[in-house]
Structure formats: structure tokens, C-alpha cells
Scaffold this motif. Structure first.
Motif, mmCIF file in Angstrom:
data_model
loop_
_atom_site.group_PDB
_atom_site.id
_atom_site.type_symbol
_atom_site.label_atom_id
_atom_site.label_comp_id
_atom_site.label_asym_id
_atom_site.label_seq_id
_atom_site.Cartn_x
_atom_site.Cartn_y
_atom_site.Cartn_z
ATOM 1 N N SER A 403 0.845 -1.191 0.000
ATOM 2 C CA SER A 403 0.000 0.000 0.000
ATOM 3 C C SER A 403 0.884 1.245 0.000
ATOM 4 O O SER A 403 1.692 1.442 0.921
ATOM 5 N N THR A 404 0.728 2.077 -1.024
ATOM 6 C CA THR A 404 1.527 3.304 -1.084
ATOM 7 C C THR A 404 1.045 4.357 -0.094
ATOM 8 O O THR A 404 1.732 5.351 0.144
ATOM 9 N N ALA A 405 -0.142 4.139 0.492
ATOM 10 C CA ALA A 405 -0.598 5.046 1.540
ATOM 11 C C ALA A 405 0.180 4.829 2.827
ATOM 12 O O ALA A 405 0.193 5.704 3.703
ATOM 13 N N ALA A 410 11.485 2.622 -0.770
ATOM 14 C CA ALA A 410 12.759 2.271 -0.129
ATOM 15 C C ALA A 410 12.551 1.321 1.041
ATOM 16 O O ALA A 410 13.359 0.415 1.279
ATOM 17 N N THR A 411 11.475 1.511 1.780
ATOM 18 C CA THR A 411 11.170 0.615 2.901
ATOM 19 C C THR A 411 10.923 -0.807 2.418
ATOM 20 O O THR A 411 11.402 -1.778 3.021
ATOM 21 N N ILE A 412 10.180 -0.947 1.331
ATOM 22 C CA ILE A 412 9.866 -2.269 0.800
ATOM 23 C C ILE A 412 11.120 -2.923 0.233
ATOM 24 O O ILE A 412 11.325 -4.141 0.384
ATOM 25 N N ASP A 413 11.979 -2.152 -0.395
ATOM 26 C CA ASP A 413 13.244 -2.707 -0.891
ATOM 27 C C ASP A 413 14.079 -3.253 0.266
ATOM 28 O O ASP A 413 14.704 -4.317 0.151
ATOM 29 N N ARG A 414 14.116 -2.530 1.380
ATOM 30 C CA ARG A 414 14.856 -3.019 2.550
ATOM 31 C C ARG A 414 14.232 -4.301 3.091
ATOM 32 O O ARG A 414 14.933 -5.237 3.468
ATOM 33 N N MET A 415 12.897 -4.345 3.122
ATOM 34 C CA MET A 415 12.226 -5.553 3.612
ATOM 35 C C MET A 415 12.575 -6.759 2.745
ATOM 36 O O MET A 415 12.826 -7.862 3.268
#
Length: 532
Positions: A403-405, A410-415
């Protein structure tokens, strides 16, 4: 229910466009679509609310399927224009009562470049159904173009037959037993409190994006060996690793994740188009800091139990367990996890959807789609996070829809990187305890060490934070101290407000070591009150 809760929502649209090269026989393609819709009653089905408000199926008679042709080959950027039409179609809601719940349009972007814009509502289709749709459309199109008869064998049952059977079977003791299992399994399950980049909006947004990643073949092979050694499937092993990541992110040892199952437990349903997929809620217990092997054993047991109780539709489970809907988040779980195993080379039924489409027409493009001059189609997400791992037989191809909300890219790439690190650690051996499994990448570890390797700075000799603010007031009274929306206050103004609060508190009898409760909305006054 969701359609009436959010009228006009396109969250459950299933866009399935297909780009292809070469000449297209429009008449044959339109006839093939009509024959396919005639073959599967569910594609002619509408959901109409009765006098009691409960929706029931209305099956319309077979008829021609409209296939309008739109020519954008003459515009300045035809590929981009065609892609815009794909996006516009994906954003057009369906009327479940009026129908139809499948629509198609052929867009010409050039002499030898077209896109078949196809959308269905999720209520009549799922991923398995998409594969059937494209495979059968392929066969019908080839036959009609060649002037040959319908090559498909007749269907023995229809989706409505399955619905009647399921409704009559899932009653009495069977229904009670399924409900009892899930009530017990999910009793007291906490909400997975994911750390987000932004506050959660009061009404969940379906706007999303996706990030891809790859687990190298060497790691994937080692994880396969771990799975076999522990009598588990790759799905169970990968889910256990993902549970570790979520537990670390959320600071919990109780992790609940949703996962889709095909829901086609009877042989008669394998060739039917329709919404058979169900969602299971799998709860992982990481308490006691188990070894990964022990966690995998727990996940295996929970998964097998879930499969044994998969016949209860998720919607009925929500109705039974959720007494008050929270519109800010999906019910029962916030994260979805799925794994696609490698397709057997000799099993055309389970080949990837792209292969089914490619076989249908020698010019159909299963590669890059509209090309670099057209943007990606909009993504609608139903959960906060959705992780899919596709097994190529060597490497694992991953995608995280989010969800982009709530999250930044960058957070998802780290995850994704953290999941890769955990899998790499698991591949080295399943005997390590969950708390010992690393999650940070080498670059993140180096950054943490570098951040803590600066010069030693002596702490100021002050009695508290108020002394630091007082010093700042003395040095820079006109500097901005607090910003709240369009309002701001300087250090001098903040100190003055805090002084007034302190005077009020003293007048009310407060003194040193007094406990004072504050009940104020977030803002400048709250900061001044804390300081006072």
C-alpha cells in the motif's frame, strides 16, 4: 458485501491485457470470446440483491460479446495512448447487478501491434481461471480462424452447480466443525502492527505499487534441502522465514498471515472458470525462541491443519469472527503470502499464464508488453503487504505488493533484502535459534558501525531537557522551535507559553515531583505543556 460497502470500487477488477504482433482476425476473435462466454455460465452471471438484501445469481442466456475496436495508430505516441486505454479500463467499475462482468476491447497501436484489453470482476474469476480463459480462447480462436469446429469438450458441470453443492454440504455439523476450528485457532490473535512510513488513514486505500527481488539459485537450492530434511514443503519453509521477518519488524512472537488456496478440491472443478480461490489465515507461534527447525515444524503443523479446514469461505469466517469492521485495515490479517511452485514440464494444465497466452496466437507478446514508452498499469492492493515468491526451478523470483498510503518504495526494498538475509542464514543451517538469525544486510551493518564510530562528545551538564531549551532560548530566541501544519512558534514564544502553563499548574497546587496528566491534541500547546 464489499461492493455495497464501497460502491464504485475497482479493487476487485482483474485486468488481463494481452499485447500481440501481427494481423488479427477481429471476427474470429469476437466469435471466440462469444463461444467462451457461452461455454462458461459464470461469465454470463450477475449478482442481484433480493428483497432480503441477500445477493443471488442470475444467469443470462448466451449471446454475442461486444468487441469494439479502437484505433490509436494515428496519434503521436500510439503505444502510450494504448496503455492509457488499458489503465482506463482497469479503473472502470463493474455493476454486479447489471453486468456483464467481463468486457473486452481491441486497441490498434499500429499496423502489426494491438492489445486485447480484457477485464473481469474477481467474483467470476481467479488466477487459475485466467489460465483456463486464455488457453480456451486460444483454442477457439485458432479453430474459428481455420474454419474448424469447436475443439473443446463439453463441460460436465458449471460453477452454479458447484455453488449449490457447496451450500448444501457446508451446513450442520460440517459447518460447525469448521467454524469451531478457526474460532479456536484465531482466538486472541493480535493485529500485526507493522511499522509504516505514514500514519494509517481512517479508510484503507487500495492504491499500491510493487517491488521485485530475486533469491539466488544457490540460496534457493539450500532452502529446498532444508525443506526436504524437515519433511516440509517450500511454501512452509519460505513462510516460516517470512514469519521471522514480520516478527522482528513488529516486535511480536505471534504472527498472523493470509495465504490463498486454489479451492478446487474436486476434480470436476479443474476446468471451470469461476471464483474458487479461498484465503486461509495461518498463525505462527514464535514464542520461546525456537530453532528455525522447530519453527518450521510448528508452521508445517498449522498449515496442514489449515488445509484440512479450507472449505469454509473466508467471507463466512469474517462474518463469524469480526463483530466490528475496522475500515482502516483488512479483517483478520494485514499481510498476504503466496508461493508458486515450478510448473511440471509435461503438465500443460499448470503451465504459467504467459505460456498459455503465447500458444494462442503466434504473434502474441508475452514479454515486455507495451514497451518503454508506456507506463505500468495501476496496481490495486487488498492488503498492507502481499509477498509472492515464484519458483523458477532455480532462483526464486519475488514480488512485494504494498500500500503506497503506508509505505515508501525504499522501505519495501529493505524488507525484501531482510527476507533474503534470513533465507541465506536459514540455508546455512536450520539449527540456529530465531533470535540469532541475522536480518540486516552487510551494508546496513557497516552503516550502523560507521554511525557509532564518531568522536566522543561529552554530555552537557544540565538537569533536564528544559535546561537545553532554556539555553536555546538564550542563544536563538527567534529560531523556529515547533511546526504544526501551517502554524509555527519560535523558541522565545514556546518558552513564554510554557511559562504560562507552569504558572497555571502552580496555582492549582502542583509542585516538584507532582504527577500531572495531560490530555491535549498533538500540536504546539501539547509541546508547551510538556515543557511547562
Amino acid at each position: 458485501f464489499m461492493d455495497r460497502l464501497e460502491p464504485g470500487s475497482v479493487e476487485y477488477n482483474v485486468p488481463s491485457p494481452m499485447w500481440f504482433d501481427g494481423p488479427v482476425d477481429v471476427a474470429a476473435l469476437g466469435a471466440a470470446l462469444g463461444a467462451l462466454v457461452a461455454r462458461h455460465e459464470v461469465l454470463r452471471t450477475r449478482l442481484v440483491a433480493g428483497p432480503d438484501g441477500v445477493a443471488y445469481q442470475v444467469i443470462d442466456p448466451p449471446g454475442p460479446v461486444p468487441l469494439p475496436v479502437v484505433d490509436v495508430s494515428g496519434v503521436a505516441e500510439p503505444m502510450a495512448a494504448a496503455s492509457c486505454l488499458v489503465e482506463a479500463d482497469a479503473a472502470e467499475p463493474f455493476d454486479l447487478a447489471a453486468g456483464p462482468l467481463v468486457r473486452a476491447c481491441l486497441v490498434r497501436a499500429g499496423l502489426d501491434r494491438c492489445v486485447l484489453v480484457l477485464s473481469m470482476h474477481h467474483v467470476v474469476s481467479d488466477e487459475w481461471s485466467e489460465r483456463i480463459f486464455w488457453r480456451e480462447l486460444s483454442a477457439l480462436y485458432r479453430a474459428l480462424r481455420a474454419g474448424e469446429p469447436d475443439p473443446l469438450p463439453p463441460l460436465g458441470v458449471q460453477y452454479a452447480d458447484f455453488a449449490v453443492w457447496q451450500r448444501s454440504w457446508l451446513t450442520g455439523d460440517v459447518l460447525d466443525g469448521q467454524l469451531a476450528y478457526w474460532r479456536d485457532k484465531l482466538a486472541g490473535a493480535p493485529v500485526l502492527d507493522l511499522p509504516t512510513d505514514r500514519p494509517r488513514p481512517p479508510v484503507r486505500s487500495s492504491e499500491g505499487a510493487a517491488a521485485g527481488f530475486t533469491i539466488p539459485a544457490e540460496t534457493a537450492d539450500a532452502v529446498r534441502r532444508i525443506a526436504r530434511a524437515n519433511g516440509a514443503t517450500m511454501f512452509m519453509t519460505l513462510l516460516a522465514a517470512f514469519d521471522v521477518v514480520l516478527a522482528r519488524y513488529c516486535g511480536t512472537d505471534d504472527v498472523t498471515v493470509g495465504t490463498p488456496v486454489a479451492g478446487r478440491t474436486r476434480a470436476e472443478t479443474e476446468d471451470l472458470i469461476g471464483f474458487f480461490v479461498n484465503t486461509l489465515v495461518l498463525r505462527a507461534d514464535l514464542s520461546g525462541d525456537p530453532s528455525f527447525a522447530e519453527l518450521l515444524r510448528r508452521v508445517r503443523e498449522t498449515t496442514l491443519d489449515g488445509y484440512a479446514h479450507q472449505d469454509l469461505p473466508f467471507e463466512q469466517l469474517v462474518d463469524a469472527l469480526v463483530t466490528e469492521r475496522d475500515r482502516s485495515r483488512p479483517p483478520l490479517f494485514q499481510v498476504l503470502f503466496s508461493y508458486d511452485p515450478p510448473a511440471p514440464e509435461d503438465d500443460n494444465e499448470n503451465t504459467r499464464l504467459a505460456d498459455d497466452r503465447a500458444d494462442s496466437h503466434p504473434g502474441w507478446d508475452t514479454g515486455s508488453g507495451p514497451g518503454p514508452d508506456a507506463g505500468p498499469s495501476p496496481l490495486r492492493v487488498k492488503t498492507d503487504l502481499g509477498v509472492t515468491l515464484v519458483d523458477s526451478g532455480r532462483a526464486l523470483i519475488g514480488e512485494i505488493q504494498y500500500s503506497t498510503a503506508l509505505f515508501d518504495a525504499a522501505t519495501i526494498d529493505r524488507m525484501a533484502g531482510h527476507l533474503a538475509v534470513v533465507l541465506e542464514a536459514v540455508a546455512a543451517g536450520a539449527g540456529r535459534r530465531v533470535a540469532e538469525l541475522p536480518i540486516l544486510s552487510a551494508a546496513e551493518r557497516r552503516q550502523l558501525i560507521a554511525d557509532g564510530d564518531g568522536a566522543v562528545v561529552a554530555l552537557p551538564g544540565v538537569g533536564g531537557a528544559h535546561d537545553l531549551v532554556a539555553e536555546r532560548v538564550r542563544q536563538h530566541p527567534d529560531a523556529v522551535a515547533v511546526v504544526c501544519g501551517s502554524r509555527l512558534v519560535t523558541y522565545g514564544g514556546l518558552w513564554e507559553r510554557a511559562g504560562r502553563f507552569a504558572g497555571l499548574l502552580r496555582a492549582a497546587g502542583a509542585g516538584p515531583e507532582s504527577v500531572v496528566g495531560l490530555c491535549l491534541p498533538r500540536g504546539i500547546d501539547l509541546v508547551a505543556a510538556v515543557l511547562g
